[in-house]
Design an enzyme around this catalytic site. Sequence first.
Site, PDB file in Angstrom:
ATOM      1  N   SER A  88       0.829  -1.214   0.000  1.00  0.00           N
ATOM      2  CA  SER A  88       0.000   0.000   0.000  1.00  0.00           C
ATOM      3  C   SER A  88       0.859   1.258   0.000  1.00  0.00           C
ATOM      4  O   SER A  88       2.056   1.215   0.305  1.00  0.00           O
ATOM      5  CB  SER A  88      -0.906   0.001   1.229  1.00  0.00           C
ATOM      6  OG  SER A  88      -1.565  -1.230   1.352  1.00  0.00           O
TER       7      SER A  88
HETATM    8  C1  LIG Z   1      -3.185  -4.320  -0.339  1.00  0.00           C
HETATM    9  S1  LIG Z   1      -2.668  -5.962  -0.074  1.00  0.00           S
HETATM   10  C2  LIG Z   1      -2.041  -5.962   1.565  1.00  0.00           C
HETATM   11  C3  LIG Z   1      -0.831  -5.129   1.807  1.00  0.00           C
HETATM   12  C4  LIG Z   1      -0.012  -5.613   2.963  1.00  0.00           C
HETATM   13  N1  LIG Z   1      -0.568  -5.267   4.245  1.00  0.00           N
HETATM   14  C5  LIG Z   1       1.426  -5.157   2.825  1.00  0.00           C
HETATM   15  O1  LIG Z   1       1.954  -4.478   3.704  1.00  0.00           O
HETATM   16  O2  LIG Z   1       2.017  -5.517   1.801  1.00  0.00           O
HETATM   17  C6  LIG Z   1      -4.196  -6.838   0.170  1.00  0.00           C
HETATM   18  C7  LIG Z   1      -3.977  -8.298   0.512  1.00  0.00           C
HETATM   19  O3  LIG Z   1      -5.214  -8.826   0.977  1.00  0.00           O
HETATM   20  C8  LIG Z   1      -5.235 -10.191   0.636  1.00  0.00           C
HETATM   21  N2  LIG Z   1      -6.612 -10.683   0.741  1.00  0.00           N
HETATM   22  C9  LIG Z   1      -7.628 -10.555  -0.146  1.00  0.00           C
HETATM   23  N3  LIG Z   1      -8.734 -11.172   0.327  1.00  0.00           N
HETATM   24  C10 LIG Z   1      -8.409 -11.672   1.544  1.00  0.00           C
HETATM   25  C11 LIG Z   1      -9.118 -12.402   2.524  1.00  0.00           C
HETATM   26  N4  LIG Z   1     -10.394 -12.751   2.342  1.00  0.00           N
HETATM   27  N5  LIG Z   1      -8.459 -12.767   3.660  1.00  0.00           N
HETATM   28  C12 LIG Z   1      -7.158 -12.432   3.849  1.00  0.00           C
HETATM   29  N6  LIG Z   1      -6.435 -11.744   2.946  1.00  0.00           N
HETATM   30  C13 LIG Z   1      -7.052 -11.372   1.815  1.00  0.00           C
HETATM   31  C14 LIG Z   1      -4.639 -10.226  -0.754  1.00  0.00           C
HETATM   32  O4  LIG Z   1      -4.135 -11.524  -1.046  1.00  0.00           O
HETATM   33  C15 LIG Z   1      -3.554  -9.159  -0.650  1.00  0.00           C
HETATM   34  O5  LIG Z   1      -2.317  -9.738  -0.363  1.00  0.00           O
END
Ligand SMILES: C[S@@+](CC[C@H](N)C(=O)[O-])C[C@H]1O[C@@H](n2cnc3c(N)ncnc32)[C@H](O)[C@@H]1O
Length: 361
Positions: A88
Amino acid sequence: MNWPDNGASAAARQQLAAALAAGRVSEWSDAFATVPRHVFVPRFYRQDAEGAWQTMAWGEPGYLETVYSDAALTTQLDDHGVPTSSSSQPSLMLSMLEALDIDEGHRVFELGTGTGYNLALLSHRLGDTNVTSVDVDPGLIETAARHLQTVGFTPTVAVGDGAKGYPSRAPYDRIIATVGLHMIPQLLLAQASVGAVIVLPLGYGIVRATVTSPGHATGRFLVTPAHFMARRTIGAKPQFEAAGQQSPTDSSVPPADLLGRLKFPASVALPGYGSCSWRDGDGQLEAVGLWTPDGSTAIAHVSGTVRQYGPQRPWDTVEDLAKVFNSEPDRADFLLTVTPTGQTVSYGDRGGPSWSLPATP
Ligand SMILES: C[S@@+](CC[C@H](N)C(=O)[O-])C[C@H]1O[C@@H](n2cnc3c(N)ncnc32)[C@H](O)[C@@H]1O
């Protein structure tokens, strides 16, 4: 230290930390100045002028400047070229971390591990034994765990639907989600202690709620605009063909307003909506498309006509919003109220408009 670092990467990291703090004292400056984003994002994707994805990796010209800039970086694409994970935007990460109002000893749960960079910042601040994170993608969890270990952290990470939390490590004093949700998941709320702060993206905003008693929470949206990638679920596709065959009705709301002043309120009133636009050869807007997760679809044309299809008439909601919001509203005027029987977002003073959120995340 067993990760690559040099004068340039160390200096770039310090610069990013200083730029994010912007002359203020931020309790997170030390974390941003210490945790190497480049270890968590050794490679990322960028779209070129034609929209094709190009990679940029450690060692290539421009990599360090970009990885230590205030930019969201796409780190994974699916087979159709749709981003499925990203690191992000650092200033947004900082706003959310500051909103968490963390104190020593707090136990934190993060929904959406992604690259593990945010988790590393939390581990730096709180110690890795106090932080837990879940991602739906096993490959991401494996890579994030490896990178975390590389920089000396071994927090609890697990594969799963983060909306279900991670009960065996509960209760949590702080919960942060880095993936877009439509409400505060009940299972997650049940794992928060009374007094816990929950910071998560809801629609095009970020809400900061405090748990007031079991099953109850309340809080306002941050002023910060945000759009996170949605939690992975299966929603219906827009039905443009069927919508295009409906009889047109008149609309007094310019389609561009959905992309501007009504963008955030629409995300509260029509949770999980998608939109797109059609433009002529000169780039002038011709129409916008709007659809909801049940497949209800509207096509609103700049000529002032709209065609709608499906169980909801989503453009009718846009018309209602346009009557309330003459200009883009301040997100901080929206209040989330959570009870065991439902979640609502209300605007302004008592008696103002309110919208029920879906029963599931
Ligand atoms: C914007 S990224 C996260 C960024 C992260 N916090 C970082 O510092 O890199 C969003 C993440 O949410 C995950 N995601 C999507 N749906 C999800 C779910 N139902 N449960 C857990 N993770 C999920 C995706 O795989 C993705 O890696």
